[in-house]
Design a protein around this motif. Structure first.
Motif, PDB file in Angstrom:
ATOM      1  N   LEU A  55       0.820  -1.212   0.000  1.00 23.82           N
ATOM      2  CA  LEU A  55       0.000   0.000   0.000  1.00 23.82           C
ATOM      3  C   LEU A  55       0.856   1.264   0.000  1.00 23.82           C
ATOM      4  O   LEU A  55       0.524   2.242  -0.678  1.00 23.82           O
ATOM      5  N   VAL A  56       1.958   1.252   0.732  1.00 23.23           N
ATOM      6  CA  VAL A  56       2.855   2.415   0.732  1.00 23.23           C
ATOM      7  C   VAL A  56       3.451   2.608  -0.660  1.00 23.23           C
ATOM      8  O   VAL A  56       3.496   3.717  -1.184  1.00 23.23           O
ATOM      9  N   PHE A  62       0.759   6.482  -6.869  1.00 23.08           N
ATOM     10  CA  PHE A  62      -0.411   7.355  -6.929  1.00 23.08           C
ATOM     11  C   PHE A  62       0.025   8.822  -6.897  1.00 23.08           C
ATOM     12  O   PHE A  62      -0.413   9.641  -7.695  1.00 23.08           O
ATOM     13  N   PHE A  63       0.951   9.134  -5.987  1.00 23.11           N
ATOM     14  CA  PHE A  63       1.413  10.517  -5.879  1.00 23.11           C
ATOM     15  C   PHE A  63       2.248  10.930  -7.069  1.00 23.11           C
ATOM     16  O   PHE A  63       2.234  12.091  -7.462  1.00 23.11           O
ATOM     17  N   GLY A  64       2.941   9.994  -7.666  1.00 20.18           N
ATOM     18  CA  GLY A  64       3.662  10.296  -8.899  1.00 20.18           C
ATOM     19  C   GLY A  64       2.713  10.729 -10.008  1.00 20.18           C
ATOM     20  O   GLY A  64       3.018  11.645 -10.783  1.00 20.18           O
ATOM     21  N   GLU A  65       1.560  10.088 -10.076  1.00 22.80           N
ATOM     22  CA  GLU A  65       0.563  10.472 -11.074  1.00 22.80           C
ATOM     23  C   GLU A  65       0.005  11.866 -10.773  1.00 22.80           C
ATOM     24  O   GLU A  65      -0.263  12.640 -11.702  1.00 22.80           O
ATOM     25  N   ALA A 122       3.766   8.651   4.307  1.00 22.04           N
ATOM     26  CA  ALA A 122       4.228   8.777   2.909  1.00 22.04           C
ATOM     27  C   ALA A 122       3.456   9.878   2.186  1.00 22.04           C
ATOM     28  O   ALA A 122       4.046  10.704   1.477  1.00 22.04           O
ATOM     29  N   ALA A 123       2.149   9.907   2.379  1.00 19.01           N
ATOM     30  CA  ALA A 123       1.332  10.922   1.716  1.00 19.01           C
ATOM     31  C   ALA A 123       1.663  12.316   2.243  1.00 19.01           C
ATOM     32  O   ALA A 123       1.745  13.279   1.474  1.00 19.01           O
ATOM     33  N   SER A 124       1.863  12.434   3.530  1.00 18.45           N
ATOM     34  CA  SER A 124       2.188  13.735   4.127  1.00 18.45           C
ATOM     35  C   SER A 124       3.531  14.250   3.627  1.00 18.45           C
ATOM     36  O   SER A 124       3.667  15.435   3.290  1.00 18.45           O
TER      37      SER A 124
END
Length: 185
Positions: A55-56, A62-65, A122-124
């Motif tokens: 998931l990480v 996902f964030f790269g997109e 990771a998202a933060s």
């Protein structure tokens, strides 16, 4: 020969997408990766650790997109607004997340809440790096704001029905401009 974690994580994501959290096993991930069960357990001590790692890694993709979509935008405010819009849209259309929300919500929720520290961190960090990239300045701690935004996005993901039409990009954009951008000052 050293084992590439990506080989295992690719197999784990494929298993999760095909069978959901409950029916995914370390044995099946190992078989799909062409490895022994023991090899997978040497790299990831449990199914829980393997799923968290998958998931990480998927979060990073996902964030790269999102970066590809917002990269040309010049200000932190514009990136925040469009990043929130693109992020919520991607969450609604991502095959893995959609599968897990439909087939195993009771299994997925802990990975985004009680066991969600890795995904939230990771998202933060992604959001903080995007803010720093445009040279933004704010009086508030960007790490705290980033974590708030990630937790809010998780809430919208888990409970999409409400006053904000999360399936309507313009409504999400208006919400982000009116409520999220002011948090940056």
């Amino acid at each position: 020969m050293p084992v590439d974690d990506d080989l295992i994580l690719d197999a784990a994501v494929d298993e999760l997408r095909d069978y959901g959290l409950k029916r995914t096993s370390v044995d099946n991930v190992a078989r799909r990766a062409g490895l022994s069960r023991a090899t997978v357990y040497r790299r990831f001590e449990s199914k829980n650790v393997l799923v968290q790692a998958a998931l990480v890694r998927e979060s990073a993709r996902f964030f790269g997109e999102i970066v590809a979509a917002i990269g040309p935008l010049p200000t932190a405010e514009e990136r925040l607004v469009e990043g929130f819009v693109v992020g919520l849209r991607k969450v609604r259309t991502d095959a893995l997340l959609t599968r897990l929300l439909v087939s195993d919500p009771e299994e997925l929720v802990p990975y985004l809440t009680l066991r969600g520290a890795g995904v939230i961190a990771a998202a933060s960090e992604f959001l903080v790096s995007q803010y720093a990239e445009v040279g933004g300045t704010m009086t508030r701690d960007p790490h705290v704001l980033a974590e708030m935004l990630v937790r809010l996005a998780i809430s919208f993901t888990l409970t999409p029905d409400g006053s904000i039409a999360v399936a309507d990009d313009d409504a999400v954009r208006d919400f982000a401009r009116g409520y999220l951008v002011p948090l940056m000052s």
